[in-house]
Enzyme design. Structure first.
Site, mmCIF file in Angstrom:
data_model
loop_
_atom_site.group_PDB
_atom_site.id
_atom_site.type_symbol
_atom_site.label_atom_id
_atom_site.label_comp_id
_atom_site.label_asym_id
_atom_site.label_seq_id
_atom_site.Cartn_x
_atom_site.Cartn_y
_atom_site.Cartn_z
ATOM 1 N N ASP A 183 0.779 -1.038 0.018
ATOM 2 C CA ASP A 183 0.046 -0.270 -0.129
ATOM 3 C C ASP A 183 1.082 1.393 -0.685
ATOM 4 O O ASP A 183 0.559 2.291 0.401
ATOM 5 C CB ASP A 183 -0.627 -0.378 1.414
ATOM 6 C CG ASP A 183 -1.979 0.224 0.690
ATOM 7 O OD1 ASP A 183 -2.279 0.319 -0.026
ATOM 8 O OD2 ASP A 183 -3.100 0.603 2.287
ATOM 9 N N CYS B 32 -19.641 -12.449 -8.451
ATOM 10 C CA CYS B 32 -20.841 -11.343 -8.157
ATOM 11 C C CYS B 32 -22.649 -12.082 -8.660
ATOM 12 O O CYS B 32 -23.385 -11.504 -8.097
ATOM 13 C CB CYS B 32 -20.467 -9.650 -8.578
ATOM 14 S SG CYS B 32 -18.945 -9.892 -7.224
ATOM 15 N N CYS C 262 -26.144 -10.384 -8.061
ATOM 16 C CA CYS C 262 -25.572 -9.568 -6.708
ATOM 17 C C CYS C 262 -25.258 -8.344 -6.859
ATOM 18 O O CYS C 262 -25.353 -7.636 -7.802
ATOM 19 C CB CYS C 262 -25.025 -10.759 -6.075
ATOM 20 S SG CYS C 262 -24.864 -9.471 -4.245
ATOM 21 N N CYS D 191 -23.651 -4.600 -2.251
ATOM 22 C CA CYS D 191 -23.184 -3.803 -1.720
ATOM 23 C C CYS D 191 -23.655 -2.478 -2.367
ATOM 24 O O CYS D 191 -23.333 -1.534 -1.193
ATOM 25 C CB CYS D 191 -21.680 -4.385 -1.847
ATOM 26 S SG CYS D 191 -21.787 -3.989 -4.095
ATOM 27 N N CYS E 2 -24.774 1.010 0.316
ATOM 28 C CA CYS E 2 -23.775 1.733 0.622
ATOM 29 C C CYS E 2 -24.652 3.229 1.241
ATOM 30 O O CYS E 2 -25.155 3.900 0.221
ATOM 31 C CB CYS E 2 -22.987 2.425 -0.585
ATOM 32 S SG CYS E 2 -21.715 3.838 -0.083
ATOM 33 N N CYS F 102 -14.824 2.314 7.167
ATOM 34 C CA CYS F 102 -16.547 1.594 7.381
ATOM 35 C C CYS F 102 -16.401 0.053 6.148
ATOM 36 O O CYS F 102 -15.626 -0.013 4.698
ATOM 37 C CB CYS F 102 -17.049 2.693 5.682
ATOM 38 S SG CYS F 102 -18.648 1.735 4.628
ATOM 39 N N CYS G 115 -19.859 -2.159 2.977
ATOM 40 C CA CYS G 115 -20.120 -3.069 1.803
ATOM 41 C C CYS G 115 -19.011 -4.423 1.963
ATOM 42 O O CYS G 115 -19.435 -5.253 0.828
ATOM 43 C CB CYS G 115 -19.917 -2.651 0.489
ATOM 44 S SG CYS G 115 -18.024 -1.446 0.034
ATOM 45 N N CYS H 158 -21.530 -8.227 2.056
ATOM 46 C CA CYS H 158 -21.138 -9.117 1.559
ATOM 47 C C CYS H 158 -21.399 -11.149 1.655
ATOM 48 O O CYS H 158 -20.754 -10.952 2.685
ATOM 49 C CB CYS H 158 -19.463 -9.107 0.147
ATOM 50 S SG CYS H 158 -19.119 -10.366 -0.736
HETATM 51 S S1 SF4 Z 1 -22.226 -8.040 -2.294
HETATM 52 FE FE1 SF4 Z 1 -20.172 -8.878 -3.045
HETATM 53 S S2 SF4 Z 1 -20.787 -10.613 -4.533
HETATM 54 FE FE2 SF4 Z 1 -22.849 -8.589 -3.958
HETATM 55 S S3 SF4 Z 1 -22.584 -7.447 -6.168
HETATM 56 FE FE3 SF4 Z 1 -21.234 -7.054 -4.238
HETATM 57 S S4 SF4 Z 1 -19.310 -7.572 -3.949
HETATM 58 FE FE4 SF4 Z 1 -20.380 -9.127 -5.697
HETATM 59 S S1 SF4 Z 2 -16.527 1.786 2.461
HETATM 60 FE FE1 SF4 Z 2 -18.781 1.708 3.258
HETATM 61 S S2 SF4 Z 2 -19.311 3.963 2.387
HETATM 62 FE FE2 SF4 Z 2 -16.931 3.061 0.996
HETATM 63 S S3 SF4 Z 2 -18.090 2.090 -0.967
HETATM 64 FE FE3 SF4 Z 2 -18.171 0.481 1.177
HETATM 65 S S4 SF4 Z 2 -20.107 1.323 1.826
HETATM 66 FE FE4 SF4 Z 2 -19.804 2.628 0.857
#
Ligand code: SF4
Ligand code: SF4
Length: 315
Positions: A133, A187, A190, A193, A197, A240, A243, A247
């Protein structure tokens, strides 16, 4: 020793050092990523993360980073905390799971150096550099190319066996090895996420506008937090995980075995009111060597006050 044997030994040593998975790719130009990165930057999705604009060419070609580079060795280190040590969802302010323990940069750098030393001992003189990173390396793209997972609609790398709560690191070396190939994207239909968000930062499947993400606001942004985000952070004060938490692949996450990533025992018991009264001293105890230091005591206070103020506005 032939190429296959060397590759085997490196992967075996990586496991011994605690890495969950290791995948290897030929050090080459990242053709597929180039237009994607260019668009993302053009649309200013990096916000104030201006460092993302630097070293555009180096980001796409590891041979410009490491002289004579032949292979990119990608490694995954699990940070998923034991359920009992995780912060509860209610009644507290939340810190992203990756920052519970010692700053991953230190932990992983040491492991990567050990791996490079081992390669030099076993194979002979091999030049290379370790990356966590910290330099312009598109870690997810390399891990994906090396078959360690697919990049999901939330833009995290997802490994079918373990989900996505891990760090990605690389060793770029001037040694040719056997290379792995990518895996399929699972994915499917689905959209969990995207639906979850709270700031609509996932602007389209596979596209995260970094400048709208809570992680960016709570860690990277040095100014005041924008009022239009009032009420949208939930109880997140550093990073955060939403997301990733939603999943479905993360039901396969397994607790890490890395003692350095263990949270301070007090963290789990901190209530919202404890956070509101946090002193510099408590901050230093809780986050002694943690990545939370990046935002600092003052930054964390700013985030706490923002979330607190949003709560008050809603009641
Ligand atoms: S929640 Fe996970 S499996 Fe579903 S669309 Fe998002 S990244 Fe893909
Ligand atoms: S980390 Fe949180 S704010 Fe950022 S994209 Fe994922 S759900 Fe959204």
């Amino acid at each position: 020793m032939n190429k296959a044997q060397t590759t085997y030994l490196i992967k075996q040593k990586a496991r011994e050092l605690g890495f969950m998975y290791c995948g290897i790719s030929k050090a080459d130009f990242l053709e597929e990523e180039a237009p994607r990165l260019e668009n993302w930057l053009k649309q200013n999705m990096h916000g104030q993360m201006h460092y993302m604009e630097n070293h555009f060419d180096k980001r796409l070609d590891p041979r410009l980073l490491v002289e004579g580079a032949k292979s990119v060795v990608s490694l995954l280190l699990n940070y998923y905390p034991e359920k009992e040590t995780q912060q509860p969802d209610e009644g507290t302010y939340k810190v992203s799971k990756y920052a519970y323990g010692t700053d991953y940069h230190f932990v992983i750098k040491d492991k990567l150096k050990d791996l490079l030393r081992y390669i030099n001992e076993e194979v002979g003189e091999v030049g290379g550099r370790c990356f966590v990173d910290s330099a312009p390396v598109l870690d997810k793209a390399w891990a994906k190319k090396s078959g360690l997972g697919w990049v999901g609609k939330n833009s995290n790398l997802i490994t079918p066996q373990v989900g996505s709560f891990y760090f990605i690191a690389e060793l770029i070396i001037d040694l040719e090895l056997d290379y792995d190939g990518p895996i399929k994207d699972y994915c499917g239909s689905c959209t969990r996420c995207l639906d979850a968000c709270p700031t609509d930062a996932i602007v389209a499947p596979y596209v995260v506008d970094g400048s709208k993400c809570i992680s960016y606001f709570t860690i990277e942004l040095k100014d005041q937090l924008p009022q239009e985000m009032n009420g949208k952070f939930g109880n997140w004060i550093f990073g955060c995980d939403i997301c990733q938490d939603v999943c479905p692949w993360n039901r396969f996450s397994k607790p890490h075995q890395e003692p350095a990533f263990a949270a301070h025992p007090q963290l789990r018991d901190m209530k919202s009111t404890d956070w509101q009264e946090i002193t510099q001293e408590v901050f230093s105890q809780l986050f002694k060597k943690s990545a939370v230091k990046r935002t600092g005591y003052k930054g964390l206070l700013r985030n706490i006050q923002f979330v607190q103020q949003s709560d008050e506005n809603q009641t």
